[in-house]
Design a protein around this motif. Structure first.
Motif: not given
Lengths: 244, 328
Positions: A81-84, A92, A95, B74-75, B78-80, B207, B210-213, B263, B268-269, B272
């Motif tokens: 989803a993100w530019p990590v 990840l 976790l 947003q996290g 998952r939408n900016p 946490r 993060d996982a939802l990434t 971000r 982008a995490r 953080r």
């Protein structure tokens, strides 16, 4: 590693998985085959306890954190989803562990996964900007970093070029040789026959065959499940199977 | 602490002190700070402790709250483009405040306005829980939020329409523009505890965010309980934006723009981004609140107007960046 007993799933009043009994042991690389809509993804989700199901799954019964330390899951949708960075993405996988990615054990697991997938030169690159094949490798590395005895992968080689498909299948076979259990849904019957230790054929929510590849890839079963027959060609590297 | 966090903390501290030193009283910096810390006779300690300190404290709290909830929303989605107002709680808080102004309750009792806004926020949360249900995906949450916002917007328009005189309407419109002027320590005491609780709840979602990434299914398989995460997030956001709107009015763009800007600086995490965005939000709102006092000291430029004036072009810049090839 995993035991499913009479596992059934009903979606919108329609049974999509019917009385699945399946046991996965260490050192097994199980190829889950079957036509689209046969219930392969549903089987994995139900086994993991991600969707409501009846029957028993040894995995779904575990508390969430213990389950995540027992089985890693690669969903069909390869979402980032993100530019990590690649390293952050792989991390990840940690976790599920108490340190959440920060301990030296975590760092070692992340490094091992990155090295194993050959991503050493990519660690600081943005995962979203990698090619499809590189992203797939990074996501597999994420699952490896989870350091679980069992891996469930939903169509892990879909959309990959032939070299990447081969490399992924080789890796899964290698994981099985390391006494892990691997369950992967696969549409390429040739690759499944070549690398999997066992195939499970699903059709209309039921297991209609379960056994060594040559027993499962029989023409009558293929006709019943897919409406196809298979052409077998002996090559110096082994048996090649083509759907006809 | 990374250099970015050190920079943001220093920025917030500097802006906090600057905010304390800006005002129409025209007293030297040293004398002002001395009066704030040591007290003493005369009007200056009162100005510092009763007027400027609450304003600066609310600037930090509201800004941090909006930045934090923006990053969390947003996290989670998952939408900016997600922002704290999306769940409708701020709209309901505004409706509560507007009703307090219209009925004259805010004149009869000083705390009637924030109290009514908090009540509105609480009703908003109740509606959200009823509509979005214990399970259900992020789309249900967005739809419920949009429905509640629309209802709150309609209610606010109705109250404005039926306002007994132009002065009441004027007061409502100005309140809706958002401001930190003339707030007291009572406002701080009213808003801070629920906001702190909300921030603590959101911190526990780091946490999971993060996982939802990796998407919802992968996050669940990583041991994240989707239902718990959802409730903590909704409760955390509501406990922050409800009181924030109650004491400061509707302040837009902070929760949307700050996570965007920061971000890239946190890799982008999402975990953080939460503290960075909280600090960034505090800095932006303090700076904006200083700016409204410096730009037009004699005219009451509203804080929400300034954040919109600054936020909209920043947002346009982000769109331009996205269109020219970079990802958000």
């Amino acid at each position: 590693m995993l035991r499913l007993e009479n596992l059934s799933v009903i979606r919108r009043n329609r049974p999509v998985l019917k009385g699945i009994d399946l046991t996965v042991g260490a050192s097994e690389f199980i190829g889950l085959i079957g036509p689209n809509g046969a219930g392969k993804s549903t089987l994995m989700e139900a086994a993991l306890g991600l969707i409501p199901a009846t029957g028993q799954s040894s995995l779904a019964q575990l508390p969430a954190a213990a389950r995540a330390r027992h089985a890693a899951y690669l969903p069909q949708a390869k979402e980032i989803a993100w530019p990590v960075s690649v390293r952050d993405l792989v991390s990840l996988g940690r976790l599920a562990w108490p340190g959440g990615g920060g301990t030296s054990a975590d760092r070692q697991a992340i490094d091992r996964a990155i090295t194993r997938m050959g991503l050493q030169d990519f660690t600081h690159r943005t995962a979203q900007r990698l090619s499809g094949g590189e992203q797939a490798r990074a996501l597999i590395a994420r699952a490896l970093a989870q350091d679980t005895p069992l891996l469930l992968a939903d169509e892990p080689i879909a959309g990959l070029d032939p070299a990447q498909q081969l490399a992924t299948m080789r890796l899964f076979a290698e994981l099985a040789r390391e006494r892990r259990g691997v369950v992967a849904s696969i549409h390429d019957l040739g690759l499944a026959a070549r690398f999997c230790t066992r195939l499970v054929l699903l059709a209309q929510g039921r297991i209609i065959a379960d056994g060594p590849p040559d027993e499962v890839l029989r023409d009558d079963l293929m006709t019943r499940a897919f409406g196809i027959t298979l052409c077998r060609v002996q090559t110096p590297d082994g048996l090649a199977i083509l759907p006809v | 602490m990374t250099p970015l966090f050190r920079l943001l903390v220093a920025l917030v501290l500097a802006l906090f002190v600057t905010s304390l030193l800006i005002g129409p009283a025209g007293v030297g910096a040293l004398a002002s700070l001395k009066a704030l810390v040591l007290g003493g006779d005369g009007p200056l300690p009162i100005v510092m402790r009763q007027i400027r300190l609450p304003r600066a404290l609310l600037g930090v709290a509201v800004g941090a709250g909006l930045g934090l909830t923006g990053a969390a929303m947003q996290g989670y989605l998952r939408n900016p483009l997600a922002e704290p107002g999306l769940i409708g709680v701020s709209g309901m808080a505004a409706l509560g405040a507007v009703i307090a102004i219209q009925t004259g309750a805010s004149l009869a009792f000083a705390l009637a306005l924030p109290a009514a806004a908090l009540a509105g926020a609480a009703i908003g949360i109740g509606l959200l829980v009823a509509l979005a249900g214990p399970r259900g995906g992020s789309v249900t949450l967005i739809l419920a939020g949009v429905a509640i916002s629309a209802m709150a917007g309609a209610g606010t328009a109705l109250v404005l329409n039926l306002s007994p005189n132009p002065y009441a309407a004027n007061e409502i419109i100005f309140w809706l523009m958002g401001s930190l002027a003339d707030r007291s320590l009572v406002h701080v005491a009213l808003a801070l505890p629920p906001m702190a609780l909300g921030a603590a709840l959101i911190a526990t979602t780091a946490r999971g965010l993060d996982a939802l990434t990796l998407g919802e299914a992968a996050a669940q398989a990583l041991g994240i309980d989707a239902t718990t995460l959802r409730w903590r997030l909704i409760a955390g956001v509501a406990l922050i934006v409800g009181p924030a709107t109650a004491v400061a009015g509707a302040i837009g763009f902070v929760g949307l723009v700050v996570p965007h800007l920061l971000r890239p600086w946190v890799g982008a995490r999402p975990s953080r981004l939460l503290p960075a965005s909280a600090l960034g939000g505090a800095a932006l709102l303090l700076a904006a609140d200083i700016a409204v006092r410096v730009i037009t000291p004699e005219r009451d430029l509203k804080l929400g107007v300034l954040t919109a004036i600054v936020g909209a072009p920043l947002f346009l810049h982000l769109i331009w960046k996205t269109r020219s090839g970079g990802r958000i």
